[in-house]
Design a protein around this motif. Structure first.
Motif: not given
Length: 81
Positions: A53-63
């Motif tokens: 039930r978690g998120p479909e997408i995660k974001i990674q900071c590329a910095v």
């Protein structure tokens, strides 16, 4: 509608991100060896196996490399507009 992002950790990055798409696989593993014994799809999960039930997408900071839910980056992006 697209939303602007900003990294909540380094607070300067507004343009460079990695999108991480999560594809869950429901499995049953051997408790001793870790070998996969059975693979399930969501239609055939047994009563003791909850679906992901978690998120479909995660974001990674590329910095700075921070990985968080998309909501976190979007919320910080709102405050920079």
């Amino acid at each position: 509608m697209p939303t602007p992002y900003r990294c909540p950790n380094c607070r300067t990055n507004k343009t460079r991100f990695n999108f991480i798409r999560q594809v869950p696989e429901s499995v049953k593993v051997d408790s001793v060896t870790g070998e996969v014994l059975e693979t399930y799809d969501n239609a055939q999960l047994d009563p003791f196996h909850l679906p992901y039930r978690g998120p479909e997408i995660k974001i990674q900071c590329a910095v700075c490399g921070l990985v968080e839910d998309e909501k976190m980056f979007a919320k910080f992006g709102e405050s920079s507009v």
